[in-house]
Design a protein around this motif. Structure first.
Motif, mmCIF file in Angstrom:
data_model
loop_
_atom_site.group_PDB
_atom_site.id
_atom_site.type_symbol
_atom_site.label_atom_id
_atom_site.label_comp_id
_atom_site.label_asym_id
_atom_site.label_seq_id
_atom_site.Cartn_x
_atom_site.Cartn_y
_atom_site.Cartn_z
ATOM 1 N N GLU A 1 35.790 -18.531 29.363
ATOM 2 C CA GLU A 1 34.387 -18.156 29.249
ATOM 3 C C GLU A 1 33.451 -19.047 28.580
ATOM 4 O OE1 GLU A 1 34.465 -14.337 27.324
ATOM 5 O OE2 GLU A 1 35.648 -13.530 29.204
ATOM 6 N N GLU A 2 34.193 -19.832 27.811
ATOM 7 C CA GLU A 2 32.945 -20.719 26.975
ATOM 8 C C GLU A 2 33.368 -22.257 27.261
ATOM 9 O OE1 GLU A 2 33.399 -20.340 22.734
ATOM 10 O OE2 GLU A 2 33.203 -18.038 22.655
ATOM 11 N N GLN A 3 34.729 -22.819 27.102
ATOM 12 C CA GLN A 3 34.702 -24.178 27.552
ATOM 13 C C GLN A 3 34.680 -24.495 28.976
ATOM 14 O OE1 GLN A 3 37.770 -23.817 24.929
ATOM 15 N NE2 GLN A 3 36.527 -24.198 23.286
ATOM 16 N N VAL A 4 35.360 -23.866 29.659
ATOM 17 C CA VAL A 4 35.293 -24.063 31.195
ATOM 18 C C VAL A 4 33.989 -24.089 31.766
ATOM 19 C CG1 VAL A 4 36.082 -23.493 33.610
ATOM 20 C CG2 VAL A 4 37.924 -23.584 31.583
ATOM 21 N N THR A 5 33.287 -22.949 31.349
ATOM 22 C CA THR A 5 31.688 -23.138 31.885
ATOM 23 C C THR A 5 30.929 -24.058 31.328
ATOM 24 O OG1 THR A 5 31.523 -21.217 30.015
ATOM 25 C CG2 THR A 5 31.942 -20.214 32.281
ATOM 26 N N THR A 6 31.264 -24.427 29.860
ATOM 27 C CA THR A 6 30.648 -25.627 29.677
ATOM 28 C C THR A 6 30.767 -26.876 30.511
ATOM 29 O OG1 THR A 6 30.628 -24.696 27.243
ATOM 30 C CG2 THR A 6 30.120 -27.143 27.564
ATOM 31 N N LEU A 7 31.964 -27.209 30.868
ATOM 32 C CA LEU A 7 32.150 -28.164 31.751
ATOM 33 C C LEU A 7 31.420 -28.166 33.029
ATOM 34 C CD1 LEU A 7 36.070 -28.395 31.658
ATOM 35 C CD2 LEU A 7 34.418 -29.684 30.272
ATOM 36 N N ALA A 8 31.297 -27.136 33.589
ATOM 37 C CA ALA A 8 30.554 -26.650 34.776
ATOM 38 C C ALA A 8 28.851 -27.034 34.585
ATOM 39 C CB ALA A 8 30.706 -25.452 35.300
ATOM 40 N N ARG A 9 28.658 -26.596 33.422
ATOM 41 C CA ARG A 9 27.134 -26.843 32.741
ATOM 42 C C ARG A 9 26.606 -28.286 32.952
ATOM 43 N NH1 ARG A 9 27.488 -22.061 29.643
ATOM 44 N NH2 ARG A 9 27.980 -23.166 28.117
ATOM 45 N N SER A 10 27.923 -29.326 32.630
ATOM 46 C CA SER A 10 27.569 -30.736 32.616
ATOM 47 C C SER A 10 27.195 -31.196 34.063
ATOM 48 C CB SER A 10 28.738 -31.492 32.071
ATOM 49 O OG SER A 10 29.927 -31.189 33.027
ATOM 50 N N ASP A 11 26.912 -30.282 34.906
ATOM 51 C CA ASP A 11 26.607 -30.680 36.453
ATOM 52 C C ASP A 11 27.888 -31.291 37.048
ATOM 53 O OD1 ASP A 11 24.648 -30.197 38.282
ATOM 54 O OD2 ASP A 11 24.016 -32.254 38.410
ATOM 55 N N ALA A 12 28.983 -30.648 36.950
ATOM 56 C CA ALA A 12 30.271 -31.081 37.250
ATOM 57 C C ALA A 12 30.807 -29.750 38.263
ATOM 58 C CB ALA A 12 31.264 -31.784 36.428
#
Lengths: 258, 288
Positions: free
Chosen positions: A178-189
């Motif tokens: 919920e936090e770290q994987v979604t953060t990865l996606a927020r880096s526009d990846a």
């Protein structure tokens, strides 16, 4: 609609003999979390290995950001902006946490490595306090965090995550998704994640593919899938409401083992 | 007491030579996945390369550089011509060990055919004898110890602080993951063959200097000590190899002062077996 960061078309691959996966086609866009779910042995990890260049495809095509990476060597795939976290052996056990991150940033200019490391520690703050620790002595959750931090050092355009929550305690698994994987996606990846914990990963996914017997069975948004009798029948098995309850129970049982 | 100190002196010199060889051997094994039993034969080739250069009138220092170059080239050639093709065909690790044994014989008999069966020695002085609190060492022996210390510090610094050294450790730990980080593992492995080959050539030359005269098969028995040091320290662990070399070097030479010197190699393996019984992964485990 933005262009696909990753397109895999008709991927067929295996380990010699009959292919484990046949004609699998999927795509992921920048900023999306795309999950692949399915039972054990359905070929989810094999698919990721084939895309990552770890396993040779006997047919199919892989394109990342417009570049054809079909059967490219793993180092070439990495150099094309694909960060791969395998299910096991996901860190360099004898190296320290800092050295693991440095290896993740192997392709990054030396002068940019400290800034990248700072960014990774912002995303995974706990790594900051364990930089001198040997990676092989970390707990399962810490290890997964390091493995994801390692690929984040590369600032890839595509993340390939192979069951990152395997063997993790429930709370850690939930936080990780919920936090770290979604953060990865927020880096526009684009994040392509393989998971067995269906309910948990559906909750964070933009789009999901369902595999069974080495083939794609279904695909759709999480909302579409959970409304689909075919999904419930072939993947969760049984009546929709019962199946979802069972899936939730299974998720808890799985995570409870860690 | 003087006998003990004298044997400790010999032990330190043996340890110094052994450390260079063992570190080269174990690094090569860790990164390339080849337990190369031809290592000692390449040492001999390096020693003979140094001999040719020395005989031509160059100083022993120039000869050492030539030996390192010869060791690097020969190791790289063995990698490309012998080991890599077999690895690509999926040869099992034990098959590669047997292949390396055959390669050792080919290299050794090749040297013997070219150089003849005679013993040779370098044109150099052993220098003065120094009494260091009871340790009696010649200038050359002190230089051998100094060279070894420089190599150990250099290897440590390379593995800890350079990008190449870290890539070597990463490749040794998990080759596939290293490749997924963008590390060109094939290139790292090729460089490792060259670097460890250079260490091998250096070890061969300091070994030849230490023993005084040598022939094509002089390093055969030394391979046993190398293996003992490597496995005592933990196979694949460079720091373990340094420690293993110290224990084996001192153990063999000190024991030789009190029992028949012919048994000193047996002592090396008694030490190894005793240590492995307590710590099966070696003194420092298997990781570099």
């Amino acid at each position: 609609m933005s262009a696909d960061a990753l397109t895999a078309t008709g991927v067929t691959a295996g380990y010699g003999g009959d292919p484990v996966i046949r004609s699998v086609t999927l795509r992921a866009q920048a900023g999306q979390i795309v999950s692949v779910v399915g039972p054990n042995g359905s070929g989810k990890s094999t698919l990721l290995k084939a895309i990552a260049g770890v396993l040779r495809m006997s047919a199919g095509k892989v394109v990342v950001a417009g570049r054809d990476l079909t059967n490219a060597a793993a180092e070439v795939v990495a150099r094309s902006g694909v960060g791969y976290v395998p299910q096991v052996d996901d860190v360099f056990a004898p190296l320290t946490v800092r050295e693991n991150l440095e290896m993740g940033g192997y392709l990054v200019a030396r002068s940019a490595v400290p800034d990248r490391m700072e960014h990774v520690i912002e995303v995974f703050p706990r790594l900051g306090s364990m930089l001198r620790r040997q990676a092989g002595k970390l707990s399962g959750g810490e290890r997964k965090m390091l493995a994801m931090g390692r690929v984040l050092m590369l600032a890839p355009s595509v993340f390939l995550l192979d069951e990152p929550t395997a063997n993790l305690a429930p709370a850690i698994a939930r936080t990780l998704l919920e936090e770290q994987v979604t953060t990865l996606a927020r880096s526009d990846a684009a994040v392509l994640i393989v998971e067995q914990r269906a309910r948990a990963v559906l909750a964070v996914s933009d789009y999901t593919y369902v595999m069974g017997g080495g083939e794609l069975r279904l695909s759709g948004t999480p909302a579409e899938l959970t409304e689909s009798p075919a999904f419930v029948e072939s993947f969760l098995g049984g009546h929709r409401d019962q199946a979802i309850q069972r899936s939730e129970a299974d998720d808890h049982a799985d995570t409870g083992k860690a | 007491m003087s006998l003990l100190l004298a044997s400790v002196g010999f032990g330190l010199v043996t340890s110094a030579v052994l450390a260079i060889a063992a570190v080269g051997f174990t690094l090569q094994f860790a990164v390339t996945d080849v337990l190369n039993l031809a290592f000692a034969a390449v040492m001999t080739a390096g020693a003979f390369a140094a001999y040719l250069v020395n005989e031509a009138g160059a100083s022993i220092w120039v000869a050492i550089v030539a030996a390192m170059a010869a060791g690097a080239v020969l190791s790289a050639v063995l990698n490309y011509v012998v080991y890599t093709p077999f690895q690509r065909r999926g040869a099992a690790p034990i098959t590669l060990v047997i292949i390396s044994l055959g390669t050792a014989l080919i290299v050794e008999f090749g040297i013997a055919a070219l150089a003849g069966g005679i013993n040779v020695s370098y044109l150099m002085s052993q220098g003065k004898t120094h009494d260091l609190g009871g340790l009696i060492l010649t200038t050359v022996q002190l230089i051998i110890i100094a060279i070894s210390l420089v190599v150990m510090v250099g290897v440590y610094a390379m593995l800890r602080y350079t990008k190449l050294g870290k890539a070597m450790r990463a490749t040794a730990a998990n080759r596939m993951l290293a490749r997924s980080c963008g590390i060109r593992a094939g290139r790292v492995i090729a460089i490792t063959w060259g670097l460890t080959g250079a260490l091998c050539g250096l070890a061969g030359t300091v070994f030849a200097i230490d023993v005084g005269s040598f022939n094509a098969s002089s390093t055969d028995i030394f391979l046993i000590l190398i293996l003992a040091a490597v496995f005592l320290g933990g196979p694949g662990n460079a720091y373990g190899a340094m420690l293993g070399a110290l224990v084996i070097g001192l153990g063999t030479e000190v024991s030789a002062a009190y029992i028949d010197a012919d048994y000193k190699y047996v002592v090396a393996f008694v030490i190894l077996l005793a240590m492995l019984a307590v710590r099966p992964t070696g003194l420092l485990g298997a990781a570099t």
